[in-house]
Design a protein around this motif. Structure first.
Motif, PDB file in Angstrom:
ATOM      1  N   VAL A 142       2.866 -16.053 -31.512  1.00 53.25           N
ATOM      2  CA  VAL A 142       2.012 -15.814 -30.347  1.00 53.25           C
ATOM      3  C   VAL A 142       1.699 -14.329 -30.206  1.00 53.25           C
ATOM      4  N   GLU A 143       2.699 -13.497 -30.407  1.00 55.36           N
ATOM      5  CA  GLU A 143       2.492 -12.058 -30.315  1.00 55.36           C
ATOM      6  C   GLU A 143       1.515 -11.576 -31.388  1.00 55.36           C
ATOM      7  N   ASN A 144       1.635 -12.124 -32.589  1.00 52.87           N
ATOM      8  CA  ASN A 144       0.731 -11.744 -33.680  1.00 52.87           C
ATOM      9  C   ASN A 144      -0.705 -12.187 -33.420  1.00 52.87           C
ATOM     10  N   LEU A 145      -0.868 -13.200 -32.575  1.00 48.73           N
ATOM     11  CA  LEU A 145      -2.210 -13.651 -32.207  1.00 48.73           C
ATOM     12  C   LEU A 145      -2.862 -12.721 -31.183  1.00 48.73           C
ATOM     13  N   GLY A 146      -2.089 -11.793 -30.632  1.00 49.25           N
ATOM     14  CA  GLY A 146      -2.635 -10.846 -29.681  1.00 49.25           C
ATOM     15  C   GLY A 146      -2.228 -11.077 -28.240  1.00 49.25           C
ATOM     16  N   VAL A 147      -1.265 -11.959 -28.008  1.00 51.72           N
ATOM     17  CA  VAL A 147      -0.748 -12.180 -26.652  1.00 51.72           C
ATOM     18  C   VAL A 147       0.264 -11.089 -26.326  1.00 51.72           C
ATOM     19  N   ASP A 148       0.184 -10.528 -25.125  1.00 50.48           N
ATOM     20  CA  ASP A 148       1.137  -9.513 -24.682  1.00 50.48           C
ATOM     21  C   ASP A 148       2.339 -10.199 -24.026  1.00 50.48           C
ATOM     22  N   ARG A 186      11.580  -6.773 -25.963  1.00 52.09           N
ATOM     23  CA  ARG A 186      10.231  -6.215 -25.898  1.00 52.09           C
ATOM     24  C   ARG A 186      10.114  -5.369 -24.642  1.00 52.09           C
ATOM     25  N   ALA A 187       9.100  -4.542 -24.608  1.00 51.03           N
ATOM     26  CA  ALA A 187       8.905  -3.655 -23.463  1.00 51.03           C
ATOM     27  C   ALA A 187       8.583  -4.448 -22.202  1.00 51.03           C
ATOM     28  N   ALA A 188       8.951  -3.870 -21.057  1.00 52.12           N
ATOM     29  CA  ALA A 188       8.628  -4.469 -19.761  1.00 52.12           C
ATOM     30  C   ALA A 188       7.179  -4.175 -19.393  1.00 52.12           C
ATOM     31  N   LEU A 189       6.697  -4.880 -18.408  1.00 44.34           N
ATOM     32  CA  LEU A 189       5.351  -4.628 -17.883  1.00 44.34           C
ATOM     33  C   LEU A 189       5.267  -3.165 -17.441  1.00 44.34           C
ATOM     34  N   PRO A 190       4.275  -2.405 -17.929  1.00 43.70           N
ATOM     35  CA  PRO A 190       4.230  -0.972 -17.594  1.00 43.70           C
ATOM     36  C   PRO A 190       3.646  -0.667 -16.223  1.00 43.70           C
TER      37      PRO A 190
END
Length: 480
Positions: free
Chosen positions: A216-222, A37-41
């Motif tokens: 967790v990601e589908n629930l909206g957690v980044d 997944r992407a890193a913190l921007p």
């Protein structure tokens, strides 16, 4: 265990042509490593920031988001979700709890400790239920747990353990001695006694953590991967607590540390939890003829009553995966490189496999790996949230974290939401242990303790009828 495995010992181990050491774990070899997944921007602001995307961090985010969907939650992970112990463990979802009952009871009373043990039993079913409801296929089979004794000293200790645990929350039907003709059979060579608990299941660790991360990601957690947190800052005046990474600083109302065996890499936490090494090997799939000789149709998780104990499972595709402490600690709180383990750990685990299951002794070993788990100085897990600083944590599971992390996640949910519940009143909430000694004392002490335990196992194997005094000395030195 000797510090060096000879070349002859390594040659004696049947290894597959596809043998690998490391590559995170065999569990990920089956699945393939996940796409990052992407890193913190950059700098960001959330309600809750969780450091570490293993079981503890993911369960905490899951229960918070299910309870309060509008919460803005971020998880920061140095590697990828499930890179640590959550994707490398032995696949024991059990009600075992590592901490000293007496130590917790001294502060909270015996009834509170019994409540904690009963909560652990319920947690096994909670994980199974959530996995089913969320569509996570983690090869879960609730076949229970067997602990075998292979000499008379181990048998005496196993009987004492059964009686002891039945004083601390296990009822007679929760942990008991098996009759010799118990079905389904599991034939362990040299077994003189076996105990059983129904409160355990076999899982595929990486399938569980991968599935949970997706939920967790589908629930909206980044979830931000490739984001190494180097510092945790407490609340100060108008400044909210923060997690500091190279890519940016995340501020939140609460910052939760869920880093278990990697805690020592965060500034100021080097001596809080010792990163204990544990290693595993797994065979190629065994033939139907070998399984007929071994049994294991119930798919129980299996351990022994040795001091330097093993843990094992029969995998969904018919392999034996077996683990143990290996080389328990690396100087300076170091850890493995991408899951690689030492040759002496591989040799020791293969000897244990061949000793317990001679029928499987010629099965080629296809993979070996290792990981680290968190050990507090008093060997007692804890959940903690400081409302003043805004910092919290859970962990120090001492190798029993698959179920315990779920209980921790639900407890942190209640603490963050400022609820007074049965979970927040459990005796491990708010517990704190002193720091480990500085080097080289902790390296010397840890290797001395495990050297004594292995010496005790050798003595007990030579027909000693009682627990060796070497083990008693080791336990005192460890402060358990």
């Amino acid at each position: 265990m000797r510090l060096i495995a000879s070349a002859a010992e390594m040659r004696a181990i049947p290894r597959s042509k596809e043998f690998r050491n490391g590559a995170v774990s065999f569990w990920y070899r089956e699945l393939g490593l996940p796409k990052r997944r992407a890193a913190l921007p950059g700098d960001a602001d959330y309600d809750v920031c969780i450091v570490g995307a293993g079981y503890t961090g993911l369960w905490t985010a899951y229960y918070l988001k299910k309870e309060q969907p509008d919460l803005r939650i971020a998880i920061l992970e140095r590697e990828f979700a499930g890179f640590g112990a959550s994707g490398r463990n032995g696949g024991w979802l059990s009600a075992e709890f590592a901490g000293s009952r007496e130590r917790y009871a001294k502060e909270h009373g015996k009834g509170a400790v019994i409540a904690l043990q009963r909560a652990m039993m319920a947690t096994v079913d909670e994980v199974i239920t959530v996995a089913k409801d969320e569509g996570i296929d983690a090869d879960i089979v609730k076949g229970g747990m067997r602990i075998v004794a292979t000499n008379h000293a181990q048998k005496a200790r196993l009987l004492q353990e059964i009686a002891y645990l039945q004083e601390w929350g296990y009822w007679p039907e929760d942990y008991y001695l098996l009759e010799p003709d118990y079905e389904p059979m599991l034939r362990v060579d040299g077994a003189v006694a076996e105990a059983f608990s129904p409160h355990a299941a076999r899982i595929h660790p990486a399938k569980l953590v991968r599935g949970l991360a997706a939920v967790v990601e589908n629930l909206g957690v980044d979830i931000f991967e490739g984001t190494a947190v180097t510092e945790l800052r407490p609340r100060k005046d108008a400044q909210r607590p923060a997690a500091v990474a190279e890519q940016g600083t995340v501020r939140a109302d609460y910052v939760i540390r869920a880093t278990e065996g990697f805690t020592a890499e965060i500034a100021g936490y080097r001596r809080q939890w010792l990163p204990m090494n544990s290693s595993m090997i797994v065979t190629e799939p065994l033939s139907p003829e070998v399984w007929k000789r071994i049994g294991w149709e119930g798919h129980e998780v299996l351990g022994d009553a040795a001091h330097a104990y093993i843990y094992a499972q029969r995998t969904a595709d018919g392999r034996i995966a077996i683990g143990g402490r290996g080389v328990p600690y690396r100087f300076g709180s170091g850890h493995d490189t991408n899951g690689a383990t030492q040759p002496q750990a591989i040799a020791e685990l293969w000897r244990a496999l061949a000793r317990l299951f001679p029928a499987a002794s010629e099965a080629p070993v296809v993979h070996a790996w290792s990981g680290v788990l968190g050990v507090p100085r008093d060997w007692c897990p804890s959940v903690y949230l400081d409302r003043t600083s805004g910092l919290g944590w859970a962990g120090g599971y001492v190798g029993s974290g698959v179920a315990t992390s779920n209980l921790a996640g639900r407890t942190l949910r209640d603490l963050v939401l400022e609820r007074n519940t049965d979970l927040t009143r459990l005796p491990w909430v708010g517990h704190r242990a002193r720091d480990w000694e500085p080097e080289p004392l902790r390296w010397i002490g840890t290797h001395l303790v495990y050297g004594l335990y292995r010496g005790a196992d050798r003595r007990e194997a030579s027909r000693t009828l009682e627990t060796s005094t070497l083990a008693e000395l080791a336990t005192k030195l460890a402060g358990r």
